[in-house]
Design a protein around this motif. Structure first.
Motif, PDB file in Angstrom:
ATOM      1  N   CYS A   1       0.829  -1.208   0.000  1.00 24.92           N
ATOM      2  CA  CYS A   1       0.000   0.000   0.000  1.00 24.92           C
ATOM      3  C   CYS A   1       0.862   1.256   0.000  1.00 24.92           C
ATOM      4  O   CYS A   1       0.556   2.236  -0.692  1.00 24.92           O
ATOM      5  CB  CYS A   1      -0.950  -0.001   1.188  1.00 24.92           C
ATOM      6  SG  CYS A   1      -2.227  -1.266   1.095  1.00 24.92           S
ATOM      7  N   PHE A   2       1.940   1.232   0.763  1.00 23.28           N
ATOM      8  CA  PHE A   2       2.877   2.352   0.772  1.00 23.28           C
ATOM      9  C   PHE A   2       3.449   2.566  -0.627  1.00 23.28           C
ATOM     10  O   PHE A   2       3.531   3.706  -1.106  1.00 23.28           O
ATOM     11  CB  PHE A   2       4.008   2.082   1.776  1.00 23.28           C
ATOM     12  CG  PHE A   2       5.105   3.092   1.731  1.00 23.28           C
ATOM     13  CD1 PHE A   2       4.964   4.328   2.325  1.00 23.28           C
ATOM     14  CD2 PHE A   2       6.302   2.806   1.071  1.00 23.28           C
ATOM     15  CE1 PHE A   2       5.986   5.269   2.278  1.00 23.28           C
ATOM     16  CE2 PHE A   2       7.325   3.733   1.023  1.00 23.28           C
ATOM     17  CZ  PHE A   2       7.164   4.969   1.623  1.00 23.28           C
ATOM     18  N   GLU A   3       3.833   1.487  -1.290  1.00 25.43           N
ATOM     19  CA  GLU A   3       4.376   1.578  -2.648  1.00 25.43           C
ATOM     20  C   GLU A   3       3.357   2.205  -3.594  1.00 25.43           C
ATOM     21  O   GLU A   3       3.707   3.017  -4.455  1.00 25.43           O
ATOM     22  CB  GLU A   3       4.803   0.202  -3.155  1.00 25.43           C
ATOM     23  CG  GLU A   3       6.000  -0.382  -2.443  1.00 25.43           C
ATOM     24  CD  GLU A   3       7.298   0.373  -2.692  1.00 25.43           C
ATOM     25  OE1 GLU A   3       7.404   1.101  -3.705  1.00 25.43           O
ATOM     26  OE2 GLU A   3       8.217   0.240  -1.856  1.00 25.43           O
ATOM     27  N   ALA A   4       2.090   1.845  -3.437  1.00 23.03           N
ATOM     28  CA  ALA A   4       1.045   2.438  -4.273  1.00 23.03           C
ATOM     29  C   ALA A   4       0.972   3.949  -4.052  1.00 23.03           C
ATOM     30  O   ALA A   4       0.843   4.719  -5.007  1.00 23.03           O
ATOM     31  CB  ALA A   4      -0.303   1.791  -3.963  1.00 23.03           C
ATOM     32  N   GLY A   5       1.065   4.376  -2.807  1.00 20.59           N
ATOM     33  CA  GLY A   5       1.038   5.807  -2.507  1.00 20.59           C
ATOM     34  C   GLY A   5       2.204   6.551  -3.129  1.00 20.59           C
ATOM     35  O   GLY A   5       2.040   7.660  -3.651  1.00 20.59           O
ATOM     36  N   ILE A   6       3.369   5.936  -3.103  1.00 22.94           N
ATOM     37  CA  ILE A   6       4.550   6.550  -3.716  1.00 22.94           C
ATOM     38  C   ILE A   6       4.315   6.739  -5.214  1.00 22.94           C
ATOM     39  O   ILE A   6       4.633   7.788  -5.781  1.00 22.94           O
ATOM     40  CB  ILE A   6       5.805   5.669  -3.479  1.00 22.94           C
ATOM     41  CG1 ILE A   6       6.163   5.641  -2.006  1.00 22.94           C
ATOM     42  CG2 ILE A   6       6.975   6.116  -4.336  1.00 22.94           C
ATOM     43  CD1 ILE A   6       6.547   6.969  -1.412  1.00 22.94           C
ATOM     44  N   LYS A   7       3.743   5.717  -5.857  1.00 26.05           N
ATOM     45  CA  LYS A   7       3.508   5.799  -7.302  1.00 26.05           C
ATOM     46  C   LYS A   7       2.509   6.903  -7.629  1.00 26.05           C
ATOM     47  O   LYS A   7       2.687   7.660  -8.575  1.00 26.05           O
ATOM     48  CB  LYS A   7       2.984   4.465  -7.855  1.00 26.05           C
ATOM     49  CG  LYS A   7       4.040   3.428  -8.193  1.00 26.05           C
ATOM     50  CD  LYS A   7       4.931   3.105  -7.076  1.00 26.05           C
ATOM     51  CE  LYS A   7       5.762   1.854  -7.249  1.00 26.05           C
ATOM     52  NZ  LYS A   7       6.753   1.762  -6.180  1.00 26.05           N
ATOM     53  N   PHE A   8       1.433   7.009  -6.841  1.00 31.89           N
ATOM     54  CA  PHE A   8       0.456   8.062  -7.088  1.00 31.89           C
ATOM     55  C   PHE A   8       1.060   9.444  -6.884  1.00 31.89           C
ATOM     56  O   PHE A   8       0.816  10.356  -7.671  1.00 31.89           O
ATOM     57  CB  PHE A   8      -0.773   7.903  -6.192  1.00 31.89           C
ATOM     58  CG  PHE A   8      -1.909   7.196  -6.858  1.00 31.89           C
ATOM     59  CD1 PHE A   8      -2.388   7.604  -8.082  1.00 31.89           C
ATOM     60  CD2 PHE A   8      -2.504   6.118  -6.242  1.00 31.89           C
ATOM     61  CE1 PHE A   8      -3.441   6.950  -8.689  1.00 31.89           C
ATOM     62  CE2 PHE A   8      -3.555   5.452  -6.835  1.00 31.89           C
ATOM     63  CZ  PHE A   8      -4.024   5.866  -8.062  1.00 31.89           C
TER      64      PHE A   8
END
Length: 111
Positions: free
Chosen positions: A9-16
Motif C-alpha cells: 500500500c505504501f508503494e502504491a502511494g509513492i507511485k500516485f
C-alpha cells in the motif's frame, strides 16, 4: 515492522504521488492526450513493484477547458488512473477519480 500488505500500500502511494506531482501542470490538448497517457503510464511502470498503470485523460473535458492557445494545464480533474502494485505476493489495486471536486486516490483492493 510493517506487513507485506502495508508495504504494498505504501508503494502504491509513492507511485500516485510521483505520477500526480510529476505531470500536474503539463500542457495538454485533446490531440496530445493519448501520447501523454502513454508517457505517464510508462514512466510510472518503471518504478519498483509497479505491475501496470492505466491513465485515461478526458479529451472532451480538455476540449471544453482549452484556452486560446489550444491547450490546458493537466490536473486531476482531467484524468482517471488505475494501478496494480505487486509486492512479495501481495497485489494492490488502486484508482484515482474525481470525487466532490477532488482527485481522490484510493485503494480498490488488497489481495
Amino acid at each position: 515492522m510493517v506487513t507485506d500488505a502495508q508495504q504494498a500500500c505504501f508503494e502504491a502511494g509513492i507511485k500516485f504521488g510521483s505520477l500526480y506531482h510529476q505531470f500536474a501542470g503539463t500542457p495538454v490538448s485533446p490531440d496530445s492526450a493519448p501520447s501523454l497517457e502513454r508517457a505517464m503510464a510508462e514512466a510510472i511502470e518503471n518504478q519498483p513493484f509497479c505491475a501496470s498503470v492505466s491513465v485515461d485523460i478526458d479529451a472532451d473535458a480538455l476540449a471544453e477547458a482549452t484556452d486560446d492557445h489550444g491547450y490546458v494545464e493537466l490536473t486531476g480533474r482531467f484524468m482517471e488512473v488505475e494501478m496494480r502494485i505487486e509486492y512479495e505476493g501481495v497485489v494492490v489495486r488502486t484508482a484515482m477519480e474525481m470525487e466532490d471536486g477532488y482527485p481522490l486516490m484510493r485503494l480498490v483492493g488488497v489481495e
